[in-house]
Design a protein around this motif. Structure first.
Motif, PDB file in Angstrom:
ATOM      1  N   ASP A  60      29.154  12.322  32.340  1.00 21.61           N
ATOM      2  CA  ASP A  60      29.488  13.720  32.627  1.00 21.61           C
ATOM      3  C   ASP A  60      28.995  14.181  33.997  1.00 21.61           C
ATOM      4  O   ASP A  60      28.656  15.341  34.208  1.00 21.61           O
ATOM      5  N   GLN A  61      28.944  13.258  34.919  1.00 25.28           N
ATOM      6  CA  GLN A  61      28.721  13.567  36.336  1.00 25.28           C
ATOM      7  C   GLN A  61      29.503  12.521  37.143  1.00 25.28           C
ATOM      8  O   GLN A  61      29.800  11.447  36.645  1.00 25.28           O
ATOM      9  N   PRO A  62      29.880  12.820  38.392  1.00 25.78           N
ATOM     10  CA  PRO A  62      30.956  12.065  39.043  1.00 25.78           C
ATOM     11  C   PRO A  62      30.558  10.890  39.922  1.00 25.78           C
ATOM     12  O   PRO A  62      31.440  10.257  40.508  1.00 25.78           O
ATOM     13  N   ILE A  63      29.274  10.572  40.040  1.00 31.09           N
ATOM     14  CA  ILE A  63      28.864   9.496  40.957  1.00 31.09           C
ATOM     15  C   ILE A  63      28.629   8.224  40.157  1.00 31.09           C
ATOM     16  O   ILE A  63      27.730   8.156  39.322  1.00 31.09           O
ATOM     17  N   ASP A  64      29.440   7.207  40.412  1.00 32.99           N
ATOM     18  CA  ASP A  64      29.448   6.017  39.560  1.00 32.99           C
ATOM     19  C   ASP A  64      28.269   5.091  39.863  1.00 32.99           C
ATOM     20  O   ASP A  64      27.639   5.192  40.922  1.00 32.99           O
ATOM     21  N   PRO A  65      27.956   4.163  38.941  1.00 32.85           N
ATOM     22  CA  PRO A  65      26.749   3.335  39.072  1.00 32.85           C
ATOM     23  C   PRO A  65      26.727   2.416  40.295  1.00 32.85           C
ATOM     24  O   PRO A  65      25.646   1.978  40.697  1.00 32.85           O
ATOM     25  N   SER A  66      27.886   2.105  40.889  1.00 32.47           N
ATOM     26  CA  SER A  66      27.873   1.239  42.064  1.00 32.47           C
ATOM     27  C   SER A  66      27.470   1.993  43.325  1.00 32.47           C
ATOM     28  O   SER A  66      27.187   1.383  44.361  1.00 32.47           O
ATOM     29  N   HIS A  67      27.420   3.311  43.255  1.00 26.39           N
ATOM     30  CA  HIS A  67      27.162   4.132  44.433  1.00 26.39           C
ATOM     31  C   HIS A  67      25.664   4.177  44.730  1.00 26.39           C
ATOM     32  O   HIS A  67      24.843   4.260  43.820  1.00 26.39           O
ATOM     33  N   PRO A  78      37.541  -2.322  40.449  1.00 25.90           N
ATOM     34  CA  PRO A  78      36.523  -1.395  39.930  1.00 25.90           C
ATOM     35  C   PRO A  78      36.285  -0.293  40.951  1.00 25.90           C
ATOM     36  O   PRO A  78      36.253  -0.541  42.163  1.00 25.90           O
ATOM     37  N   SER A  79      36.128   0.930  40.468  1.00 25.16           N
ATOM     38  CA  SER A  79      36.003   2.038  41.415  1.00 25.16           C
ATOM     39  C   SER A  79      35.336   3.226  40.741  1.00 25.16           C
ATOM     40  O   SER A  79      34.991   3.201  39.560  1.00 25.16           O
ATOM     41  N   GLY A  80      35.188   4.294  41.513  1.00 23.69           N
ATOM     42  CA  GLY A  80      34.625   5.535  41.000  1.00 23.69           C
ATOM     43  C   GLY A  80      35.676   6.494  40.477  1.00 23.69           C
ATOM     44  O   GLY A  80      35.377   7.680  40.257  1.00 23.69           O
ATOM     45  N   GLN A  81      36.892   6.020  40.245  1.00 19.16           N
ATOM     46  CA  GLN A  81      37.936   6.894  39.708  1.00 19.16           C
ATOM     47  C   GLN A  81      37.565   7.354  38.301  1.00 19.16           C
ATOM     48  O   GLN A  81      37.038   6.594  37.503  1.00 19.16           O
ATOM     49  N   TYR A  82      37.851   8.611  38.004  1.00 15.54           N
ATOM     50  CA  TYR A  82      37.612   9.077  36.643  1.00 15.54           C
ATOM     51  C   TYR A  82      38.667  10.090  36.219  1.00 15.54           C
ATOM     52  O   TYR A  82      39.252  10.791  37.047  1.00 15.54           O
ATOM     53  N   THR A  83      38.927  10.110  34.926  1.00 11.68           N
ATOM     54  CA  THR A  83      39.705  11.172  34.301  1.00 11.68           C
ATOM     55  C   THR A  83      38.721  12.075  33.574  1.00 11.68           C
ATOM     56  O   THR A  83      37.884  11.597  32.812  1.00 11.68           O
ATOM     57  N   ASP A  84      38.813  13.376  33.846  1.00 15.61           N
ATOM     58  CA  ASP A  84      37.829  14.296  33.287  1.00 15.61           C
ATOM     59  C   ASP A  84      38.478  15.327  32.376  1.00 15.61           C
ATOM     60  O   ASP A  84      39.595  15.784  32.611  1.00 15.61           O
ATOM     61  N   LEU A  85      37.742  15.662  31.321  1.00 14.36           N
ATOM     62  CA  LEU A  85      38.101  16.767  30.444  1.00 14.36           C
ATOM     63  C   LEU A  85      37.591  18.038  31.109  1.00 14.36           C
ATOM     64  O   LEU A  85      36.387  18.194  31.330  1.00 14.36           O
ATOM     65  N   ILE A  86      38.517  18.947  31.449  1.00 17.33           N
ATOM     66  CA  ILE A  86      38.172  20.157  32.187  1.00 17.33           C
ATOM     67  C   ILE A  86      38.118  21.337  31.229  1.00 17.33           C
ATOM     68  O   ILE A  86      39.099  21.628  30.538  1.00 17.33           O
TER      69      ILE A  86
END
Length: 512
Positions: A316-323, A268-276
């Motif tokens: 739609d923001q990049p900081i994941d819940p584990s942070h 599990p990580s903060g990796q994301y694929t985003d629609l730009i």
């Protein structure tokens, strides 16, 4: 380190342990590493732009090679706390002036000793626009780097940053020899030396017998290739041709697990694929179009069907819940076709065919695009999906296409992530979103040592990205690596797959 900054590190460690990411529970069972053996490893991308220049490392394939051949002043442990590496000690009294004492007896692969001049050159070259560094936005906060003793370097920042030792433990800030201009030989201080490097084809790394870490590495040789096709990586693993493969498709997890002798490492990580949706050209210039697209993201469906449950809902923001700086108070944006229809009509783009570029190398982007395409039809929007091959996607389409997809690997701190991808002048500002207020908050948060105030600033920044930014971030993706069960020493790291690209010096072969 000073008492204040030591407390900061201790707190960070405690937060990650409390969050279930700590230590022994995640590690491999106690085993005695064996020396010797050769493995073949496949990353998920390859191309002619593959590089060994630390300033230009840009994807997991580059990062993995960089971690074989180079070291930083610090390195990050599994709790993302900076630990001594080429610097055996580091300290600061004010978070603005930092002193790094270098380790004695470290030599480069060609036998030259590590000196302060190498550190000065390695860090300062990121600030030179001619270098084309991927982390220039991070390096710009450095005012000076100077030798302050035979084995000592002092880094002075333009403003305080308690995260500097974390930043210097990341992929691009590794140390090279003073004056290096040709990086094809990969001469560093790392656990492996370059035997062969052919961009877009493969690299062969061989053991550095003079490595400064006693007993490391365990393996004699690593061949690393890039294979962009998910199925080909898994087939290569299960045929015995590969020992470790990155980024397997979640639909292949059961197949790997049910094949005797093979397993999957789920990280599990903060990796994301985003629609730009670029704000400087194309439909992304229209805020209503951007909102329409965000409301067409069926996040729960994507998590269940595309990621097969190996993901966490994003907003739609990049900081994941584990942070520790994740803002849980931000209302979740729902999948809402009617609201999407309202904003699409308001945009004035009805009747327009809208190209969307995706590629298998941007994890799940093709699948996300297909789901979006079907949802768009329901509101009268026509998305023209253009599936691009993996080769050349990052150089030819990412950051170039008006509407497309990116894939962001986890970063070790909120400051690093927001600086690299959202600061107005960052070369990796994907949506070309520019906000002077955001930039000022970012600088203020970096220097703020009061944790509650810092949290509040990061919360404000997450709200701004959520409301104004041209990115749709539907979910945070677990990294899934497939491997032979003969390969030991693997364990999850919150910075992502392949042990945050640092697997090379940690793994060994059973029975080698």
């Amino acid at each position: 380190m000073s008492g204040l900054l030591t407390s900061t590190r201790r707190e960070l460690l405690g937060l990650f342990v409390a969050g279930g990411l700590g230590g022994a529970a995640l590690g491999a069972q106690a085993q005695t590493p064996r020396q010797g053996g050769r493995i073949r490893v496949a990353g998920a991308s390859a191309g002619i732009n593959d590089t060994l220049d630390p300033a230009k490392l840009a994807n997991q394939t580059d990062y993995s090679r960089g971690r074989m051949f180079y070291n930083g002043l610090t390195e990050l442990d599994n709790q993302l706390s900076p630990q001594p590496a080429l610097a055996e000690e580091f300290s600061s009294r004010d978070a603005q002036t930092w002193v790094f004492r270098l380790r004695r007896g470290v030599t480069f692969h060609d036998g030259k000793p590590l000196t302060p001049a190498d550190v000065v050159f390695s860090l300062m070259r990121h600030k030179n626009p001619a270098t084309g560094s991927k982390v220039k936005a991070l390096a710009d906060q450095i005012e000076t780097v100077a030798a302050s003793g035979p084995l000592e370097v002092t880094v002075t920042l333009k403003a305080p940053n308690a995260d500097l030792p974390v930043i210097l433990g990341t992929h691009n800030f590794v140390i090279v020899q003073d004056g290096t201009t040709d990086f094809s030989a990969g001469i560093g201080t790392g656990a492996f030396r370059v035997q062969e490097f052919r961009p877009g084809v493969r690299s062969i790394a061989v053991r550095n017998k003079n490595y400064w870490k006693p007993g490391r590495p365990y393996l004699d040789e690593i061949e690393f290739v890039g294979i962009s096709d998910d199925g080909a990586r898994v087939n290569g693993l299960l045929s015995g041709d590969l020992d470790l493969v990155a980024a397997i498709n979640p639909r292949a997890v059961k197949r790997v697990q049910q094949t005797p002798g093979y397993a999957v490492l789920d990280t599990p990580s903060g990796q994301y694929t985003d629609l730009i949706m670029r704000g400087d050209l194309g439909p992304g210039r229209n805020p209503d179009f951007v909102l329409a697209m965000k409301h067409l993201l069926d996040r729960e469906l994507l998590r269940k069907v595309v990621a097969q449950g190996h993901a966490t809902i994003a907003n739609d923001q990049p900081i994941d819940p584990s942070h520790r700086f994740h803002f849980a108070g931000l209302p979740q944006r729902p999948y809402d076709p009617e609201r999407a229809r309202f904003h699409f009509r308001k945009s004035g783009l009805a009747g327009t065919r809208i190209p969307v570029v995706a590629s298998p190398v941007a994890t799940y982007s093709v699948e996300i695009a297909v789901v979006l395409q079907h949802a768009a039809r329901r509101i009268g929007m026509t998305l023209d999906l253009k599936r691009m091959p993996g080769d050349g996607y990052w150089s030819n389409h990412w950051l170039q296409s008006p509407i497309g997809f990116g894939n962001t690997n986890p970063r070790p701190s909120a400051d690093t992530l927001l600086t690299q991808f959202f600061k107005s002048d960052s070369p990796w500002n994907e949506a070309r979103w520019r906000s002077p207020r955001f930039d000022q908050l970012l600088l203020s948060a970096r220097a703020e040592l009061d944790l509650d105030k810092r949290k509040s600033m990061y919360a404000d920044m997450q709200v701004m990205i959520h409301e104004q930014g041209g990115l749709g971030i539907p979910m945070f993706i677990s990294s899934l690596d497939g491997h032979s069960q003969r390969l030991r020493g693997l364990r999850p790291n919150p910075l992502g797959g392949l042990m945050a690209s640092a697997f090379a010096e940690h793994v060994w072969l059973e029975g080698a």
